[in-house]
Design an enzyme around this catalytic site. Structure first.
Site, short mmCIF file in Angstrom:
data_model
loop_
_atom_site.label_atom_id
_atom_site.label_comp_id
_atom_site.label_asym_id
_atom_site.label_seq_id
_atom_site.Cartn_x
_atom_site.Cartn_y
_atom_site.Cartn_z
N GLY A 191 0.82 -1.22 0.00
CA GLY A 191 0.00 0.00 0.00
C GLY A 191 0.84 1.25 0.00
CE1 TYR A 192 -1.67 6.61 -1.66
CE2 TYR A 192 -3.20 4.93 -0.88
CZ TYR A 192 -2.90 5.98 -1.73
OH TYR A 192 -3.81 6.38 -2.67
CG LEU B 216 5.69 7.20 4.16
CD1 LEU B 216 4.47 7.73 3.44
CD2 LEU B 216 6.32 6.10 3.35
CD GLU C 11 8.18 4.88 6.69
OE1 GLU C 11 8.93 3.89 6.61
OE2 GLU C 11 8.62 6.05 6.72
NE ARG D 110 -5.60 5.73 2.78
CZ ARG D 110 -4.55 4.97 3.08
NH1 ARG D 110 -4.71 3.85 3.77
NH2 ARG D 110 -3.34 5.34 2.72
CG ASN E 132 0.89 10.68 12.82
OD1 ASN E 132 1.68 11.41 12.24
ND2 ASN E 132 0.64 9.45 12.44
CD GLN F 294 -1.78 27.43 4.95
OE1 GLN F 294 -0.71 28.02 4.82
NE2 GLN F 294 -2.95 28.00 4.67
CB CYS G 269 -1.68 8.99 9.78
SG CYS G 269 -0.82 7.63 9.02
C1 UDX Z 1 1.06 12.31 8.36
C2 UDX Z 1 2.39 12.60 9.06
O1 UDX Z 1 2.87 13.88 8.64
C3 UDX Z 1 3.39 11.49 8.73
O2 UDX Z 1 4.60 11.71 9.46
C4 UDX Z 1 2.79 10.14 9.12
O3 UDX Z 1 3.68 9.08 8.80
C5 UDX Z 1 1.46 9.93 8.43
O4 UDX Z 1 0.57 11.03 8.73
P1 UDX Z 1 0.11 12.59 5.89
O5 UDX Z 1 -1.21 12.30 6.50
O6 UDX Z 1 0.51 11.82 4.67
O7 UDX Z 1 1.29 12.37 6.95
O8 UDX Z 1 0.16 14.14 5.47
P2 UDX Z 1 0.44 15.52 6.28
O9 UDX Z 1 1.33 16.34 5.44
O10 UDX Z 1 0.85 15.30 7.67
O11 UDX Z 1 -1.01 16.23 6.24
C6 UDX Z 1 -2.11 15.71 6.93
C7 UDX Z 1 -3.31 16.64 6.79
O12 UDX Z 1 -3.10 17.87 7.49
C8 UDX Z 1 -3.61 17.04 5.34
O13 UDX Z 1 -5.00 17.03 5.14
C9 UDX Z 1 -3.06 18.45 5.24
O14 UDX Z 1 -3.69 19.21 4.24
C10 UDX Z 1 -3.37 18.97 6.63
N1 UDX Z 1 -2.50 20.10 7.05
C11 UDX Z 1 -1.16 19.93 7.15
C12 UDX Z 1 -3.10 21.33 7.38
O15 UDX Z 1 -4.32 21.49 7.30
N2 UDX Z 1 -2.28 22.35 7.80
C13 UDX Z 1 -0.93 22.22 7.91
O16 UDX Z 1 -0.26 23.19 8.32
C14 UDX Z 1 -0.35 20.96 7.58
P1 ADP Z 2 -1.25 1.79 4.23
O1 ADP Z 2 -1.62 3.22 3.95
O2 ADP Z 2 -1.14 1.51 5.70
O3 ADP Z 2 -0.08 1.31 3.45
P2 ADP Z 2 -3.06 0.47 2.36
O4 ADP Z 2 -4.50 0.19 2.50
O5 ADP Z 2 -2.60 1.43 1.31
O6 ADP Z 2 -2.53 0.91 3.81
O7 ADP Z 2 -2.28 -0.89 2.07
C1 ADP Z 2 -2.38 -2.06 2.85
C2 ADP Z 2 -2.27 -3.27 1.91
O8 ADP Z 2 -2.17 -4.45 2.73
C3 ADP Z 2 -3.48 -3.48 1.01
O9 ADP Z 2 -3.05 -3.47 -0.35
C4 ADP Z 2 -4.04 -4.87 1.42
O10 ADP Z 2 -4.51 -5.63 0.31
C5 ADP Z 2 -2.80 -5.50 2.02
N1 ADP Z 2 -3.09 -6.61 2.96
C6 ADP Z 2 -3.90 -6.60 4.04
N2 ADP Z 2 -3.87 -7.80 4.69
C7 ADP Z 2 -2.99 -8.58 4.00
C8 ADP Z 2 -2.51 -9.93 4.15
N3 ADP Z 2 -2.90 -10.70 5.19
N4 ADP Z 2 -1.63 -10.40 3.25
C9 ADP Z 2 -1.23 -9.63 2.22
N5 ADP Z 2 -1.63 -8.36 2.01
C10 ADP Z 2 -2.50 -7.83 2.89
#
Ligand code: UDX
Ligand code: ADP
Length: 479
Positions: free
Chosen positions: A12-13, A162, A160, A345, A223, A266, A275
């Protein structure tokens, strides 16, 4: 024994980008990313990857087929690897105990059971998915209760950090890599082996080791802190709108305090993403279970403020459009939860769209990276509506911002895509119904310019001067 083969369960992501970068930086290690979804794996093996992430294509192109593989043969990959990442999804539970708050660990458990059923010999199992504190203990219980003769496990937590949209840079230049493990000789040896993998590109000084539970909590904590900053500035945005202060000026002044810093201040329509909300809800649930209701209430407020902000924005749209949007055409610019990702999401755009649809508005939606099927899926999901056919009739998805805005009463900007800065708003104005409204939910547009064109503009955390209303709607007004 240095690691030669890594398996990552979940493409996934998190699993996809993190293992792609790992493969690029560790040419001496074979990295196989497996997933139970055939479709996802086929996409990872195609020219169009399943996720949009700047820079990811180039990394995958460099390593795929060399030491990076995407496969549905989960068993073989587990059997051959010395180190296994669990990167499956951990959504918020939608039913049963902890519904709406606790993380659903069924996918983590599924992955653990799969490992136990096929693995033989020593394995280091690494929890990468976001999990509640002490989840590693549950994984270990499953592994040890089901293990085959000769199988021996060490479990590590390696969260993680990221962020989507900047994932490749975050992975290449991580502020820190956390590794949590057991304080035993075997646990320390496992930490050392995982640390060796990261040392291929991350300076040793940035690799922090700790006990497993600290590591798990240290994933939720940042987070929660980051989301808390956004809710704090968003709460002040309401004060700014009521008083005439400008939230950007306040954020700048606050951020200049070196103890506070300028990032994540912001003000916006609200935070989204997979997350922030999930992790805070998870933290709230843990605190309730630990009989810490004051702590739970403290963090819950961060979520409540985010809900308030999204609702406030949608209400502003409705109120400005003479308290009714029934039958009105509204363009939604941006559907992803932030720019530079196709991920929707928990996107605030979904919240805004739902409120407007519930009021009978007709939506014209444009996002440069979100597939139309994803938008339809999000807005017709059973959690959103019990009348999906009605909703479908109220939505039109566009592949161009100009057709999306043509003939509409209002534009609601929900994602801060750079391309929205440079649209020809004069042309857009000409094509819109009058009076023409822009609701800038990200505070990114040139409001003075829009007002000069003739738009009624509203944004977050700043009162704007309205255009002098011309009796003949349509001709440009002066600010
Ligand atoms: C977040 C964490 O930053 C990352 O470390 C963790 O691993 C996963 O969750 P992410 O959700 O991908 O990452 O994006 P992020 O840049 O944190 O933004 C989250 C949300 O907050 C977005 O909707 C963004 O638009 C919003 N945001 C961010 C604001 O509204 N204002 C800000 O100043 C910063
Ligand atoms: P994240 O943002 O945490 O990476 P995603 O939904 O993008 O979450 O990715 C999670 C991936 O894990 C999905 O592609 C899903 O099909 C896979 N997955 C979940 N359970 C299993 C499993 N038991 N074996 C293999 N893949 C799995």
């Amino acid at each position: 024994m240095p690691i030669k083969k890594i398996c990552c369960i979940g493409a996934g992501y998190v699993g996809g980008p993190s293992c792609s970068v790992m493969a690029m930086k560790c040419p001496d290690i074979t990295v196989t990313v497996v997933d139970k979804s055939r479709e996802r794996i086929a996409q990872w093996n195609s020219e169009k990857l399943p996720i949009y992430e700047p820079g990811l294509d180039a990394v995958v192109r460099e390593c795929r087929g060399r030491n990076l593989f995407f496969s549905t043969d989960i068993e073989t990959a587990i059997r051959e690897a010395e180190l296994i990442f669990i990167s499956v999804n951990t959504p918020t539970k939608t039913f049963g105990m902890g519904k709406g708050r606790a993380a659903d660990l069924k996918y983590v458990e599924g992955a653990a059971r799969m490992i136990a059923s096929v693995a033989a010999g020593d394995k280091i199992v690494v929890e990468k998915s976001t999990v509640p504190v002490r989840a590693a203990e549950s994984v270990l219980k499953i592994l040890r209760a089901n293990n085959k003769p000769g199988a021996c496990y060490q479990i590590l937590s390696n969260p993680e950090f990221l962020a989507e949209g900047t994932a490749i840079d975050d992975l290449l230049n991580a502020d820190r890599v956390l590794i949590g493990g057991e304080d035993t000789p075997e646990g320390q040896a496992a930490i050392h082996e995982l640390s060796w993998v990261y040392e291929h590109w991350i300076p040793r000084s940035r690799i922090v080791t700790m006990n497993t539970w600290s590591s798990e909590l240290s994933k939720l904590a940042p987070n929660a802190f980051l989301a808390q900053r956004i809710s704090s500035i968003n709460s002040l945005s309401a004060v700014c709108e009521a008083t005439g202060a400008d939230v950007s000026e306040v954020a700048k002044a606050v951020g200049l305090d070196s103890r506070i810093g300028s990032k994540f201040l912001q003000a916006s329509v609200g935070f989204g993403g997979s997350c922030f909300q999930k992790d805070i809800l998870n933290l709230v649930y843990i605190c309730e279970c630990l009989n810490l209701p004051e702590v739970a209430a403290y963090w819950q407020q961060v979520i409540d403020m985010n809900e308030y902000q999204m609702t406030r924005f949608s209400e502003k749209v409705i109120q400005s459009l003479f308290n009714t949007v029934t039958g009105k055409q509204i363009a939604l610019l941006g559907f992803a939860f932030k720019k530079n990702t196709g991920d929707t999401r928990e996107s605030p755009a979904i919240h805004v769209a739902k409120t407007l649809l519930d009021e009978g508005a007709r939506l014209h939606i444009y996002d440069p990276k979100v597939d139309s099927s994803q938008i339809m899926h999000d807005l017709t999901h059973p959690m959103m509506t019990d009348q999906p056919e009605n909703v479908k009739n109220l939505i039109e998805i566009h592949s161009d911002p100009y057709t999306a805005t043509n003939g509409v009463h209002a534009i609601a900007l929900c994602t801060e895509w750079d391309e929205f800065l440079n649209l020809d708003y004069g042309k857009i104005y000409e094509g819109m119904m009058k009076p023409a409204y822009v609701f800038d939910g990200r505070k990114i547009l040139d409001h003075k310019k829009l007002i000069k064109i003739g738009f009624h503009v509203q944004t977050i955390g700043k009162r704007l001067q309205r255009p002098l209303v011309n009796r003949l709607w349509g001709s440009p007004n002066q600010v």
